[in-house]
Motif scaffolding. Structure first.
Motif, PDB file in Angstrom:
ATOM      1  N   HIS A 161       0.794  -1.231   0.000  1.00 52.10           N
ATOM      2  CA  HIS A 161       0.000   0.000   0.000  1.00 52.10           C
ATOM      3  C   HIS A 161       0.829   1.286   0.000  1.00 52.10           C
ATOM      4  N   PRO A 162       1.951   1.358   0.696  1.00 50.45           N
ATOM      5  CA  PRO A 162       2.789   2.553   0.532  1.00 50.45           C
ATOM      6  C   PRO A 162       3.252   2.754  -0.910  1.00 50.45           C
ATOM      7  N   GLN A 163       3.553   1.664  -1.613  1.00 48.06           N
ATOM      8  CA  GLN A 163       3.936   1.792  -3.019  1.00 48.06           C
ATOM      9  C   GLN A 163       2.762   2.272  -3.862  1.00 48.06           C
ATOM     10  N   CYS A 164       1.560   1.793  -3.552  1.00 49.41           N
ATOM     11  CA  CYS A 164       0.369   2.295  -4.247  1.00 49.41           C
ATOM     12  C   CYS A 164       0.197   3.789  -3.998  1.00 49.41           C
ATOM     13  N   ASP A 165       0.415   4.216  -2.761  1.00 48.31           N
ATOM     14  CA  ASP A 165       0.347   5.655  -2.467  1.00 48.31           C
ATOM     15  C   ASP A 165       1.363   6.427  -3.298  1.00 48.31           C
ATOM     16  N   ASN A 166       2.580   5.883  -3.376  1.00 45.56           N
ATOM     17  CA  ASN A 166       3.634   6.558  -4.138  1.00 45.56           C
ATOM     18  C   ASN A 166       3.282   6.686  -5.616  1.00 45.56           C
ATOM     19  N   MET A 167       2.552   5.719  -6.143  1.00 45.09           N
ATOM     20  CA  MET A 167       2.192   5.712  -7.557  1.00 45.09           C
ATOM     21  C   MET A 167       0.838   6.360  -7.830  1.00 45.09           C
ATOM     22  N   GLY A 168       0.189   6.875  -6.777  1.00 47.63           N
ATOM     23  CA  GLY A 168      -1.101   7.530  -6.952  1.00 47.63           C
ATOM     24  C   GLY A 168      -2.236   6.577  -7.257  1.00 47.63           C
ATOM     25  N   ILE A 169      -2.127   5.341  -6.793  1.00 49.19           N
ATOM     26  CA  ILE A 169      -3.152   4.324  -7.047  1.00 49.19           C
ATOM     27  C   ILE A 169      -4.177   4.324  -5.925  1.00 49.19           C
ATOM     28  N   THR A 170      -5.453   4.338  -6.274  1.00 45.94           N
ATOM     29  CA  THR A 170      -6.525   4.267  -5.293  1.00 45.94           C
ATOM     30  C   THR A 170      -6.391   2.981  -4.488  1.00 45.94           C
ATOM     31  N   ASN A 171      -6.375   3.084  -3.152  1.00 46.65           N
ATOM     32  CA  ASN A 171      -6.198   1.881  -2.350  1.00 46.65           C
ATOM     33  C   ASN A 171      -6.709   2.091  -0.933  1.00 46.65           C
ATOM     34  N   CYS A 172      -7.102   0.994  -0.301  1.00 41.63           N
ATOM     35  CA  CYS A 172      -7.496   0.978   1.109  1.00 41.63           C
ATOM     36  C   CYS A 172      -6.861  -0.226   1.782  1.00 41.63           C
ATOM     37  N   LEU A 173      -6.309  -0.022   2.963  1.00 44.94           N
ATOM     38  CA  LEU A 173      -5.708  -1.097   3.737  1.00 44.94           C
ATOM     39  C   LEU A 173      -6.302  -1.111   5.133  1.00 44.94           C
ATOM     40  N   HIS A 174      -6.849  -2.266   5.525  1.00 48.99           N
ATOM     41  CA  HIS A 174      -7.314  -2.461   6.895  1.00 48.99           C
ATOM     42  C   HIS A 174      -6.324  -3.393   7.590  1.00 48.99           C
ATOM     43  N   THR A 175      -5.650  -2.865   8.614  1.00 48.50           N
ATOM     44  CA  THR A 175      -4.643  -3.629   9.340  1.00 48.50           C
ATOM     45  C   THR A 175      -5.231  -4.149  10.639  1.00 48.50           C
ATOM     46  N   VAL A 176      -5.071  -5.436  10.888  1.00 47.23           N
ATOM     47  CA  VAL A 176      -5.435  -6.032  12.171  1.00 47.23           C
ATOM     48  C   VAL A 176      -4.151  -6.154  12.977  1.00 47.23           C
ATOM     49  N   LYS A 265      -7.783   9.189   2.442  1.00 44.33           N
ATOM     50  CA  LYS A 265      -6.319   9.204   2.481  1.00 44.33           C
ATOM     51  C   LYS A 265      -5.844   9.274   3.926  1.00 44.33           C
ATOM     52  N   LEU A 266      -4.948   8.354   4.308  1.00 42.12           N
ATOM     53  CA  LEU A 266      -4.433   8.307   5.671  1.00 42.12           C
ATOM     54  C   LEU A 266      -3.431   9.433   5.889  1.00 42.12           C
TER      55      LEU A 266
END
Length: 306
Positions: A161-176, A265-266
């Protein structure tokens, strides 16, 4: 037999298995394009909205379909003359000549061999993953089978997900946080319900053309409705400089507060160790924001205005 080690899988065999699954998934996608174009679209598929996904091994296949898109990225040690490994990126699993494009990917405790494969314009992704997953790592580490065999180094959701953020890709991550069960939703009704809501909200946002909803809340809602009562109170609201957050029975070990803008966006993550915390928000732009408060088996969202 005593003294003779059981031959577990190795990195080459594991990589070849992923490529075969990758080719089969691409062939499945192509089938729906073929059916829509030539066979009356009996499944009533909108080929502009084909999503793929899976859990564990299925998620590994799905994220590779989404982000492995250049023949040069295949490992050099893969013998493409072996059954199921030829045919380059598209493979030879059937339905040749049709597209394999997707609109997004669902990743439940999966991983990618190399996050550098993620590039600008790639597909959106939603992921759920536990930080202590004992099989597929949350970050970059070895996949381990049955806690015995170390197979191959991959990058889990925490690094995808950080790489997706860097590339401007729409993404959501739910961390347990914690959670050694693999995948985490398989052993917990609460995590299962969260998974269903989180994935549903993400996909519905894309299908309906709405702002991305990275929240595990009941219903597809807008930012004004992102609120559930779990004894989490914000004040003052609207706020200018410092936001006070008070927790009642909801707070406990492994509680986190995640500050997000209205698009999901986080912006900031804070670990909670007390019944009251403060956030300095004076540098935020004017507008609506959301706090996602996440416990070990629950989450809730609260809105505030700057």
């Amino acid at each position: 037999m005593d003294g003779i080690p059981f031959p577990g899988p190795d990195s080459v065999a594991a990589t070849e298995s992923v490529i075969r699954a990758y080719h089969d998934m691409k062939a499945s996608i192509r089938y729906f394009y073929k059916n829509a174009r030539e066979e009356g679209n009996v499944f009533e598929i909108d080929t502009n909205m084909i999503f793929i996904g899976g859990s564990s091994a299925g998620a590994i296949a799905a994220v590779h379909v989404a982000y492995l898109d250049d023949i040069s990225e295949l490992p050099v040690y893969v013998d493409t003359t072996e059954l199921g490994l030829g045919g380059g990126i598209e493979g030879q699993s059937g339905n040749a000549g049709y597209p394999s494009a997707i609109a997004g990917v669902v990743n439940l405790a999966g991983a990618l061999r190399d996050t550098s494969w993620i590039d600008v314009g790639d597909a959106p992704i939603v992921s759920l993953h536990a930080t202590d997953d004992g099989t597929v790592p949350y970050d970059t580490d070895l996949i381990t089978l049955s806690g015995i065999w170390d197979i191959v180094t991959v990058s889990g959701s925490g690094d995808i997900h950080p790489q997706c953020d860097n590339m401007g890709i729409t993404n959501c991550l739910h961390t347990v946080f914690g959670g050694t069960m693999h995948p985490v939703h398989a052993g917990s009704a609460a995590h299962y319900d969260t998974t269903v809501m989180y994935v549903r909200n993400f996909l519905s946002s894309i299908v309906c053309g709405e702002p991305i909803n990275c929240f595990a809340n009941d219903g597809i809602v807008n930012v004004d409705e992102l609120s559930k009562d779990l004894d989490v109170n914000l004040y003052p609201n609207p706020v200018s400089d410092v936001l006070n957050i008070e927790f009642g029975s909801a707070v406990g070990m492994e509680t986190q507060v995640r500050l997000m803008d209205a698009t999901g966006k986080l912006l900031q993550t804070v670990n909670v160790f007390d019944s009251r915390i403060t956030l300095d928000v004076q540098n935020l732009s004017s507008g609506a924001y959301v706090l996602e408060v996440v416990g070990p088996n629950w989450s809730t969202t609260k809105k505030f205005v700057k």
